[in-house]
Design a protein around this motif. Structure first.
Motif, PDB file in Angstrom:
ATOM      1  N   ASP A   1      -7.314   1.523   5.772  1.00 25.67           N
ATOM      2  CA  ASP A   1      -6.989   0.237   6.417  1.00 25.67           C
ATOM      3  C   ASP A   1      -8.067  -0.129   7.419  1.00 25.67           C
ATOM      4  O   ASP A   1      -8.640   0.744   8.078  1.00 25.67           O
TER       5      ASP A   1
ATOM      6  N   GLY B   1       0.823  -1.201   0.000  1.00 24.93           N
ATOM      7  CA  GLY B   1       0.000   0.000   0.000  1.00 24.93           C
ATOM      8  C   GLY B   1       0.856   1.249   0.000  1.00 24.93           C
ATOM      9  O   GLY B   1       0.614   2.195  -0.755  1.00 24.93           O
TER      10      GLY B   1
ATOM     11  N   GLY C   1       7.623 -13.353  -0.674  1.00 21.62           N
ATOM     12  CA  GLY C   1       8.478 -12.206  -0.967  1.00 21.62           C
ATOM     13  C   GLY C   1       8.641 -11.326   0.246  1.00 21.62           C
ATOM     14  O   GLY C   1       7.761 -11.245   1.111  1.00 21.62           O
ATOM     15  N   VAL C   2       9.813 -10.687   0.298  1.00 19.60           N
ATOM     16  CA  VAL C   2      10.134  -9.820   1.432  1.00 19.60           C
ATOM     17  C   VAL C   2       9.564  -8.425   1.187  1.00 19.60           C
ATOM     18  O   VAL C   2       8.975  -8.151   0.139  1.00 19.60           O
TER      19      VAL C   2
ATOM     20  N   LEU D   1       2.002  -5.899   7.875  1.00 13.70           N
ATOM     21  CA  LEU D   1       2.849  -6.904   8.528  1.00 13.70           C
ATOM     22  C   LEU D   1       4.162  -6.334   9.055  1.00 13.70           C
ATOM     23  O   LEU D   1       4.864  -7.003   9.804  1.00 13.70           O
TER      24      LEU D   1
HETATM   25  C1  LIG Z   1       5.288 -13.297  10.068  1.00 11.96           C
HETATM   26  C2  LIG Z   1       5.952 -12.544   8.941  1.00 11.96           C
HETATM   27  C3  LIG Z   1       7.202 -11.979   9.141  1.00 11.96           C
HETATM   28  C4  LIG Z   1       7.827 -11.302   8.088  1.00 11.96           C
HETATM   29  N1  LIG Z   1       9.066 -10.789   8.309  1.00 11.96           N
HETATM   30  C5  LIG Z   1       9.696 -10.155   7.298  1.00 11.96           C
HETATM   31  C6  LIG Z   1      10.993  -9.619   7.501  1.00 11.96           C
HETATM   32  O1  LIG Z   1      11.572  -9.730   8.590  1.00 11.96           O
HETATM   33  N2  LIG Z   1      11.594  -8.972   6.456  1.00 11.96           N
HETATM   34  C7  LIG Z   1      10.982  -8.850   5.236  1.00 11.96           C
HETATM   35  O2  LIG Z   1      11.545  -8.226   4.320  1.00 11.96           O
HETATM   36  N3  LIG Z   1       9.738  -9.367   5.010  1.00 11.96           N
HETATM   37  C8  LIG Z   1       9.099 -10.010   6.018  1.00 11.96           C
HETATM   38  N4  LIG Z   1       7.860 -10.538   5.804  1.00 11.96           N
HETATM   39  C9  LIG Z   1       7.220 -10.352   4.485  1.00 11.96           C
HETATM   40  C10 LIG Z   1       6.505  -8.977   4.395  1.00 11.96           C
HETATM   41  O3  LIG Z   1       5.880  -8.711   5.620  1.00 11.96           O
HETATM   42  C11 LIG Z   1       5.495  -8.992   3.228  1.00 11.96           C
HETATM   43  O4  LIG Z   1       6.217  -9.114   2.010  1.00 11.96           O
HETATM   44  C12 LIG Z   1       4.647  -7.727   3.153  1.00 11.96           C
HETATM   45  O5  LIG Z   1       4.136  -7.328   4.396  1.00 11.96           O
HETATM   46  C13 LIG Z   1       3.449  -7.900   2.184  1.00 11.96           C
HETATM   47  O6  LIG Z   1       2.884  -6.639   2.020  1.00 11.96           O
HETATM   48  P1  LIG Z   1       1.342  -6.370   1.670  1.00 11.96           P
HETATM   49  O7  LIG Z   1       1.214  -4.892   1.730  1.00 11.96           O
HETATM   50  O8  LIG Z   1       0.980  -7.075   0.435  1.00 11.96           O
HETATM   51  O9  LIG Z   1       0.492  -7.034   2.852  1.00 11.96           O
HETATM   52  P2  LIG Z   1       0.338  -6.662   4.410  1.00 11.96           P
HETATM   53  O10 LIG Z   1       1.620  -6.226   5.013  1.00 11.96           O
HETATM   54  O11 LIG Z   1      -0.333  -7.847   5.028  1.00 11.96           O
HETATM   55  O12 LIG Z   1      -0.688  -5.408   4.452  1.00 11.96           O
HETATM   56  C14 LIG Z   1      -2.049  -5.585   4.150  1.00 11.96           C
HETATM   57  C15 LIG Z   1      -2.858  -4.501   4.862  1.00 11.96           C
HETATM   58  O13 LIG Z   1      -4.210  -4.544   4.372  1.00 11.96           O
HETATM   59  C16 LIG Z   1      -5.116  -4.353   5.440  1.00 11.96           C
HETATM   60  N5  LIG Z   1      -6.415  -4.932   5.049  1.00 11.96           N
HETATM   61  C17 LIG Z   1      -6.686  -6.242   4.858  1.00 11.96           C
HETATM   62  N6  LIG Z   1      -7.981  -6.401   4.496  1.00 11.96           N
HETATM   63  C18 LIG Z   1      -8.533  -5.155   4.451  1.00 11.96           C
HETATM   64  C19 LIG Z   1      -9.831  -4.667   4.137  1.00 11.96           C
HETATM   65  N7  LIG Z   1     -10.831  -5.485   3.774  1.00 11.96           N
HETATM   66  N8  LIG Z   1     -10.059  -3.339   4.218  1.00 11.96           N
HETATM   67  C20 LIG Z   1      -9.055  -2.476   4.581  1.00 11.96           C
HETATM   68  N9  LIG Z   1      -7.811  -2.907   4.885  1.00 11.96           N
HETATM   69  C21 LIG Z   1      -7.535  -4.224   4.815  1.00 11.96           C
HETATM   70  C22 LIG Z   1      -4.439  -5.049   6.605  1.00 11.96           C
HETATM   71  O14 LIG Z   1      -4.944  -4.602   7.866  1.00 11.96           O
HETATM   72  C23 LIG Z   1      -2.971  -4.684   6.372  1.00 11.96           C
HETATM   73  O15 LIG Z   1      -2.634  -3.488   7.046  1.00 11.96           O
HETATM   74  C24 LIG Z   1       7.204 -11.212   6.829  1.00 11.96           C
HETATM   75  C25 LIG Z   1       5.939 -11.790   6.633  1.00 11.96           C
HETATM   76  C26 LIG Z   1       5.331 -12.452   7.688  1.00 11.96           C
HETATM   77  C27 LIG Z   1       3.986 -13.077   7.460  1.00 11.96           C
END
Ligand SMILES: Cc1cc2nc3c(=O)[nH]c(=O)nc-3n(C[C@H](O)[C@H](O)[C@H](O)COP(=O)(O)OP(=O)(O)OC[C@H]3O[C@@H](n4cnc5c(N)ncnc54)[C@H](O)[C@@H]3O)c2cc1C
Ligand SMILES: NC(=O)c1ccc[n+]([C@@H]2O[C@H](COP(=O)([O-])OP(=O)(O)OC[C@H]3O[C@@H](n4cnc5c(N)ncnc54)[C@H](OP(=O)(O)O)[C@@H]3O)[C@@H](O)[C@H]2O)c1
Length: 446
Positions: free
Chosen positions: A35, A14, A362-363, A43
């Motif tokens: 959000d 985002g 993916g990170v 995450l």
């Molecule tokens: C346990 C864990 C540890 C990790 N540690 C690392 C690390 O140390 N280093 C690294 O590089 N990567 C790490 N990662 C990977 C990294 O976190 C992800 O690549 C990244 O967060 C994915 O981003 P995203 O924005 O797609 O999803 P997310 O980070 O999951 O963000 C999604 C957002 O959407 C919101 N949302 C969901 N549904 C709705 C809805 N219906 N309406 C409004 N809002 C909504 C959620 O509340 C959330 O804030 C880790 C992943 C996990 C699971």
């Protein structure tokens, strides 16, 4: 006139999406990041392990994005319940979904739902202070925990369980989790990989850390490092992850840390076939696997040789899983919003980025390139005149009409300041607010 875009989800995808949009001059763009939680960062706040504070610091880059003109944050607004896709579609020129993967992949074995068998998604959300997961009863009064899976999340769970009170103290782990981990009589954290050491999904820096803990030590049986010909070939061809992982596992196999208070035992080529217990988890039944090549991929095939391992808690860490949003196309099989380069298939002016676009891997940084690809297509569509809407109202009037207590960016800054102030005297980066009402009160004082 600026293009008005809603970005749904305030995790890395985002924020990278918002940043790329706000940098556009042709056309200029205004971005509302929405959000379901009162707090941003996805995450990075609620997934990345609390003892990895340096990784969480990526949020400083997101703060810079939030400071750009044209940025607004709307927390405590869930798309699909608080507002619908159709409502956003009527307000914004384009909507980008960056909602991540909100649930866990299932194993599909008997006993999976016995009390004491938890998805890693829930354990991670609990120790990180996710407000939806604070009432869960993780009973750590056991000598052995089994962690199923061989990814970095499995490593995070195993490592968090192995930390001492001293290692937990300077982190923002929630108190209930830190106290339970420190007080647990846990002796063994057993990680099960269904394939071999060469196929493990975890990465070398994360594996290496298991060998650097204050009172816990990794244990690997040298027999598990005897490779079949295909794995040997893959290892020899690899210069990076598998090679370095293997070297670390060899080092671990040579160690004799018999006096470690907690052992992190890594086993390979075993799959759970059932989780056993009367009222709650008492054991895991596993089967030994062999590796076979199928369509150019090395897969695990059960041999029929089984074993029962007593344990009091099971963490299933076999991947996250995207969930569908009402009114938005969804690919049930892959758990993603179907898209072509980020343009959602079958929905005009709708886009996706991050885990909900490509699946839960993916990170953090991977999401930047991914978001840029989506934004490039969105801006192409805008310049081609494919994105324009006669909005009849704004999001804030819609939310006011619905009586929603949304949290603006200044509200998040108030939460952030309160958390940091609570952490400071205890030498911690922050003490998180973990209850919905507390978060809303701090983020939207009446
Ligand atoms: C346990 C864990 C540890 C990790 N540690 C690392 C690390 O140390 N280093 C690294 O590089 N990567 C790490 N990662 C990977 C990294 O976190 C992800 O690549 C990244 O967060 C994915 O981003 P995203 O924005 O797609 O999803 P997310 O980070 O999951 O963000 C999604 C957002 O959407 C919101 N949302 C969901 N549904 C709705 C809805 N219906 N309406 C409004 N809002 C909504 C959620 O509340 C959330 O804030 C880790 C992943 C996990 C699971
Ligand atoms: N510190 C960090 O950088 C960090 C920390 C946490 C997460 N992350 C990233 O976040 C992403 C998600 O991590 P993740 O650990 O959830 O996923 P992941 O990397 O995809 O690992 C999932 C693991 O579960 C196993 N698995 C899947 N189905 C199974 C089954 N039915 N039975 C037994 N095992 C099964 C997989 O084995 P197979 O390989 O055999 O399918 C794999 O070992 C990854 O990209 C990860 O690198 C990064």
């Amino acid at each position: 006139m600026s293009l008005k875009v809603a970005v749904v989800g305030s995790g890395p995808a985002g924020f990278y999406t918002a940043d790329a949009l706000l940098k556009s001059e042709d056309p200029p763009v205004e971005v509302d990041v929405i959000d379901r939680l009162p707090t941003p960062w996805g995450l990075v706040r609620l997934g990345v392990a609390p003892d990895h504070e340096n990784i969480k610091a990526v949020s400083r880059a997101f703060e810079k994005t939030a400071a750009r003109p044209g940025f607004r944050f709307f927390g405590n607004v869930e798309v699909g319940s608080t507002v619908s896709h159709a409502e956003l579609d009527a307000i914004y020129d384009a909507v980008v979904y960056t909602v991540g993967a909100q649930t866990d992949r299932r194993l599909g074995i008997p006993g999976e739902d016995l009390p004491g068998s938890w998805p890693a998604t829930a354990f991670v959300a609990w120790y990180n202070g996710h407000p939806d997961f604070q009432d869960l009863d993780f009973d750590l009064d056991t000598e052995r925990v089994v962690v199923i899976g061989n990814g970095n999340v499995a490593i995070d769970c195993a490592r968090m369980l192995a930390l001492t009170a001293g290692e937990l103290a300077p982190t923002d782990t929630v108190d209930a989790a830190a106290d339970a981990i420190a007080a647990s009589p846990l002796r063994e954290i057993l990680m099960l990989g269904r394939r071999g050491p060469v196929q493990a999904a975890f990465t070398p820096p994360e594996l290496k850390e298991l060998g650097e803990l204050a009172a816990a030590a990794p244990v690997v049986d040298a027999h598990d490092l005897e490779l079949d010909p295909a794995s040997r070939r893959d290892l020899e061809a690899d210069r990076d992850r598998a090679r370095r992982n293997f070297e670390l596992l060899e080092e671990f196999a040579e160690r004799a840390d018999d006096d470690a208070a907690r052992k992190i035992v890594l086993r390979f080529l075993v799959s759970p076939v059932a989780i056993l217990g009367e009222e709650r988890v008492e054991a895991v039944e596993i089967v030994r696997n062999e590796l076979v090549e199928e369509n150019g991929r090395i897969v695990a095939r059960p041999t029929g040789e089984t074993e029962t391992i007593p344990c009091g808690l099971v963490l299933r860490s076999v991947g996250y899983q995207g969930v569908s949003l009402p009114g938005v196309p969804f690919d049930e099989g892959r758990g993603v919003i179907p898209n072509t380069g980020g343009r959602v298939d079958g929905a005009e002016r709708t886009y996706a980025a991050g885990w909900i676009k490509r699946g839960p891997s993916g990170v953090i940084g991977t999401n930047k390139k991914d978001a840029t690809e989506t934004v490039d297509l969105l801006l192409d569509d805008a310049r081609a005149g494919r994105l324009s809407v006669e909005a009849t109202e704004s999001l804030e009037t819609l939310l006011d009409r619905k009586g929603v207590r949304y949290v603006e960016y200044a509200g998040w800054q108030a939460i952030d300041a309160a958390e940091r102030a609570a952490g400071e005297p205890r030498g911690r980066p922050r003490v998180k607010l973990v209850a919905w009402e507390e978060l809303l009160r701090a983020g939207r004082p009446i």
